[in-house]
Motif scaffolding. Structure first.
Motif, PDB file in Angstrom:
ATOM      1  N   TYR A  50       0.832  -1.211   0.000  1.00 13.96           N
ATOM      2  CA  TYR A  50       0.000   0.000   0.000  1.00 13.96           C
ATOM      3  C   TYR A  50       0.866   1.260   0.000  1.00 13.96           C
ATOM      4  O   TYR A  50       0.530   2.242  -0.660  1.00 13.96           O
ATOM      5  CB  TYR A  50      -0.983   0.014   1.178  1.00 13.96           C
ATOM      6  CG  TYR A  50      -2.090  -1.002   1.011  1.00 13.96           C
ATOM      7  CD1 TYR A  50      -2.859  -1.044  -0.146  1.00 13.96           C
ATOM      8  CD2 TYR A  50      -2.359  -1.922   2.008  1.00 13.96           C
ATOM      9  CE1 TYR A  50      -3.863  -1.981  -0.310  1.00 13.96           C
ATOM     10  CE2 TYR A  50      -3.365  -2.865   1.856  1.00 13.96           C
ATOM     11  CZ  TYR A  50      -4.115  -2.890   0.702  1.00 13.96           C
ATOM     12  OH  TYR A  50      -5.116  -3.820   0.538  1.00 13.96           O
ATOM     13  N   THR A  94      -4.527  11.580   7.694  1.00 17.02           N
ATOM     14  CA  THR A  94      -4.897  10.162   7.715  1.00 17.02           C
ATOM     15  C   THR A  94      -3.688   9.262   7.502  1.00 17.02           C
ATOM     16  O   THR A  94      -3.506   8.276   8.214  1.00 17.02           O
ATOM     17  CB  THR A  94      -5.987   9.890   6.658  1.00 17.02           C
ATOM     18  OG1 THR A  94      -7.119  10.722   6.950  1.00 17.02           O
ATOM     19  CG2 THR A  94      -6.425   8.440   6.675  1.00 17.02           C
ATOM     20  N   LYS A 117     -13.797   7.569   6.821  1.00 19.49           N
ATOM     21  CA  LYS A 117     -14.245   7.453   5.432  1.00 19.49           C
ATOM     22  C   LYS A 117     -15.277   8.526   5.076  1.00 19.49           C
ATOM     23  O   LYS A 117     -15.167   9.186   4.043  1.00 19.49           O
ATOM     24  CB  LYS A 117     -14.825   6.066   5.180  1.00 19.49           C
ATOM     25  CG  LYS A 117     -15.274   5.849   3.753  1.00 19.49           C
ATOM     26  CD  LYS A 117     -15.784   4.436   3.551  1.00 19.49           C
ATOM     27  CE  LYS A 117     -16.173   4.197   2.116  1.00 19.49           C
ATOM     28  NZ  LYS A 117     -16.632   2.814   1.916  1.00 19.49           N
ATOM     29  N   LYS A 121     -15.196  11.654   2.239  1.00 14.81           N
ATOM     30  CA  LYS A 121     -16.270  11.701   1.238  1.00 14.81           C
ATOM     31  C   LYS A 121     -16.953  13.069   1.276  1.00 14.81           C
ATOM     32  O   LYS A 121     -17.194  13.675   0.232  1.00 14.81           O
ATOM     33  CB  LYS A 121     -17.274  10.581   1.507  1.00 14.81           C
ATOM     34  CG  LYS A 121     -18.316  10.422   0.445  1.00 14.81           C
ATOM     35  CD  LYS A 121     -19.202   9.221   0.740  1.00 14.81           C
ATOM     36  CE  LYS A 121     -20.239   9.067  -0.349  1.00 14.81           C
ATOM     37  NZ  LYS A 121     -21.132   7.941  -0.103  1.00 14.81           N
ATOM     38  N   GLU A 154      -9.850  13.242  -7.097  1.00 13.38           N
ATOM     39  CA  GLU A 154      -9.952  11.784  -7.236  1.00 13.38           C
ATOM     40  C   GLU A 154      -8.662  11.101  -6.792  1.00 13.38           C
ATOM     41  O   GLU A 154      -8.698  10.046  -6.148  1.00 13.38           O
ATOM     42  CB  GLU A 154     -10.310  11.401  -8.675  1.00 13.38           C
ATOM     43  CG  GLU A 154     -11.721  11.792  -9.076  1.00 13.38           C
ATOM     44  CD  GLU A 154     -12.797  11.238  -8.144  1.00 13.38           C
ATOM     45  OE1 GLU A 154     -12.729  10.033  -7.792  1.00 13.38           O
ATOM     46  OE2 GLU A 154     -13.697  11.999  -7.754  1.00 13.38           O
ATOM     47  N   LYS A 157      -8.492  11.108  -3.058  1.00 13.12           N
ATOM     48  CA  LYS A 157      -9.363  10.049  -2.532  1.00 13.12           C
ATOM     49  C   LYS A 157      -8.663   8.690  -2.607  1.00 13.12           C
ATOM     50  O   LYS A 157      -8.794   7.867  -1.703  1.00 13.12           O
ATOM     51  CB  LYS A 157     -10.687  10.027  -3.290  1.00 13.12           C
ATOM     52  CG  LYS A 157     -11.597  11.196  -2.914  1.00 13.12           C
ATOM     53  CD  LYS A 157     -12.778  11.421  -3.820  1.00 13.12           C
ATOM     54  CE  LYS A 157     -13.614  10.276  -4.204  1.00 13.12           C
ATOM     55  NZ  LYS A 157     -14.770  10.646  -5.061  1.00 13.12           N
ATOM     56  N   ARG A 158      -7.900   8.455  -3.675  1.00 14.12           N
ATOM     57  CA  ARG A 158      -7.160   7.201  -3.808  1.00 14.12           C
ATOM     58  C   ARG A 158      -6.084   7.096  -2.727  1.00 14.12           C
ATOM     59  O   ARG A 158      -5.916   6.048  -2.096  1.00 14.12           O
ATOM     60  CB  ARG A 158      -6.514   7.110  -5.189  1.00 14.12           C
ATOM     61  CG  ARG A 158      -5.852   5.763  -5.436  1.00 14.12           C
ATOM     62  CD  ARG A 158      -5.163   5.667  -6.766  1.00 14.12           C
ATOM     63  NE  ARG A 158      -5.999   6.047  -7.879  1.00 14.12           N
ATOM     64  CZ  ARG A 158      -5.559   6.182  -9.120  1.00 14.12           C
ATOM     65  NH1 ARG A 158      -4.281   5.957  -9.396  1.00 14.12           N
ATOM     66  NH2 ARG A 158      -6.365   6.534 -10.090  1.00 14.12           N
ATOM     67  N   TYR A 161      -7.735   6.244   0.434  1.00 15.71           N
ATOM     68  CA  TYR A 161      -8.112   4.827   0.441  1.00 15.71           C
ATOM     69  C   TYR A 161      -6.917   3.959   0.853  1.00 15.71           C
ATOM     70  O   TYR A 161      -7.052   3.069   1.706  1.00 15.71           O
ATOM     71  CB  TYR A 161      -8.618   4.418  -0.949  1.00 15.71           C
ATOM     72  CG  TYR A 161      -8.700   2.935  -1.166  1.00 15.71           C
ATOM     73  CD1 TYR A 161      -9.783   2.204  -0.686  1.00 15.71           C
ATOM     74  CD2 TYR A 161      -7.678   2.246  -1.822  1.00 15.71           C
ATOM     75  CE1 TYR A 161      -9.853   0.831  -0.866  1.00 15.71           C
ATOM     76  CE2 TYR A 161      -7.740   0.881  -2.003  1.00 15.71           C
ATOM     77  CZ  TYR A 161      -8.829   0.172  -1.526  1.00 15.71           C
ATOM     78  OH  TYR A 161      -8.887  -1.184  -1.697  1.00 15.71           O
ATOM     79  N   ARG A 164      -6.255   4.207   4.538  1.00 18.81           N
ATOM     80  CA  ARG A 164      -7.215   3.409   5.313  1.00 18.81           C
ATOM     81  C   ARG A 164      -6.877   1.922   5.235  1.00 18.81           C
ATOM     82  O   ARG A 164      -7.030   1.193   6.211  1.00 18.81           O
ATOM     83  CB  ARG A 164      -8.645   3.655   4.829  1.00 18.81           C
ATOM     84  CG  ARG A 164      -9.173   5.018   5.246  1.00 18.81           C
ATOM     85  CD  ARG A 164     -10.634   5.234   4.869  1.00 18.81           C
ATOM     86  NE  ARG A 164     -11.482   4.399   5.692  1.00 18.81           N
ATOM     87  CZ  ARG A 164     -12.323   3.467   5.218  1.00 18.81           C
ATOM     88  NH1 ARG A 164     -12.441   3.251   3.933  1.00 18.81           N
ATOM     89  NH2 ARG A 164     -13.063   2.754   6.036  1.00 18.81           N
ATOM     90  N   ARG A 165      -6.421   1.471   4.080  1.00 21.94           N
ATOM     91  CA  ARG A 165      -6.037   0.065   3.936  1.00 21.94           C
ATOM     92  C   ARG A 165      -4.839  -0.263   4.843  1.00 21.94           C
ATOM     93  O   ARG A 165      -4.768  -1.349   5.417  1.00 21.94           O
ATOM     94  CB  ARG A 165      -5.706  -0.271   2.474  1.00 21.94           C
ATOM     95  CG  ARG A 165      -6.867  -0.189   1.517  1.00 21.94           C
ATOM     96  CD  ARG A 165      -8.048  -1.077   1.865  1.00 21.94           C
ATOM     97  NE  ARG A 165      -7.630  -2.460   2.035  1.00 21.94           N
ATOM     98  CZ  ARG A 165      -8.329  -3.383   2.680  1.00 21.94           C
ATOM     99  NH1 ARG A 165      -9.490  -3.088   3.215  1.00 21.94           N
ATOM    100  NH2 ARG A 165      -7.876  -4.607   2.796  1.00 21.94           N
ATOM    101  N   ARG A 168      -6.272  -0.763   8.229  1.00 23.03           N
ATOM    102  CA  ARG A 168      -6.944  -2.073   8.332  1.00 23.03           C
ATOM    103  C   ARG A 168      -5.925  -3.208   8.497  1.00 23.03           C
ATOM    104  O   ARG A 168      -6.118  -4.106   9.323  1.00 23.03           O
ATOM    105  CB  ARG A 168      -7.801  -2.333   7.103  1.00 23.03           C
ATOM    106  CG  ARG A 168      -9.074  -1.557   7.053  1.00 23.03           C
ATOM    107  CD  ARG A 168      -9.861  -1.935   5.788  1.00 23.03           C
ATOM    108  NE  ARG A 168     -10.908  -0.991   5.526  1.00 23.03           N
ATOM    109  CZ  ARG A 168     -12.126  -1.060   6.032  1.00 23.03           C
ATOM    110  NH1 ARG A 168     -12.441  -2.053   6.828  1.00 23.03           N
ATOM    111  NH2 ARG A 168     -13.027  -0.151   5.745  1.00 23.03           N
TER     112      ARG A 168
END
Length: 176
Positions: A50, A94, A117, A121, A154, A157-158, A161, A164-165, A168
């Motif tokens: 990631y 983040t 998230k 958004k 965009e 946002k990627r 993402y 966030r991964r 996780r």
């Protein structure tokens, strides 16, 4: 443009570190690993991937988009920058929090990242709405600038993402 090229130069450092991490993981996997250690290794490899995806997005998308914008002599005005800044700040916060959660083995911090998230958004939606309002401004190339601004959102946002991964996978790593 010099700043974009300087950032691109840092990509080589990221690649070198990524390869060193992968080589280290390969060395670690040589002896017999327990099921728990194998799971943790898998999580750490996913996190490294990631991070590499983040570097790729910056190099292959953001920098290229910035160079293209400069070559086309498109200027993002103060309104566009102001609209994007909360998204930029959210991505930086983040990612930093996700990395801190990993470094400190802090499940609460990782959970905070995962729970953001809706925040991103909402920020992206507000930014796009503001940028669309700016479209009515009578400025040359405004539609082309809007396309660049929208693509930047965009890409942010990627990056969000991937951050966030990382969080996780950090939680999975701690729970192994």
């Amino acid at each position: 443009l010099d700043q974009l090229h300087a950032l691109l130069g840092r990509r080589k450092e990221v690649d070198t570190l990524y390869m060193a991490i992968m080589n280290y993981f390969e060395l670690l996997s040589q002896p017999e690993l327990t099921k728990r250690q194998t799971g943790q290794m898998r999580n750490l490899v996913a996190i490294a991937n990631y991070l590499d995806n983040i570097a790729d997005t910056v190099e292959n998308n953001l920098i290229t988009l910035g160079e293209d914008r400069l070559n086309r002599n498109l200027q993002i005005g103060p309104e566009g920058i102001q609209a994007m800044q909360p998204c930029i700040d959210e991505v930086v916060h983040t990612l930093n929090t996700a990395l801190r959660a990993l470094a400190e083995s802090n499940m609460a911090l990782a959970g905070e990242v995962i729970g953001r998230k809706a925040d991103m958004k909402d920020l992206a939606s507000i930014a796009i709405k503001q940028m669309n309002k700016n479209l009515v401004a009578n400025a040359p190339g405004r539609l082309a600038v809007l396309a660049v601004e929208t693509e930047q959102i965009e890409l942010l946002k990627r990056l969000f993402y991937f951050s966030r991964r990382i969080a996780r996978e950090t939680i999975k790593w701690m729970q192994e």
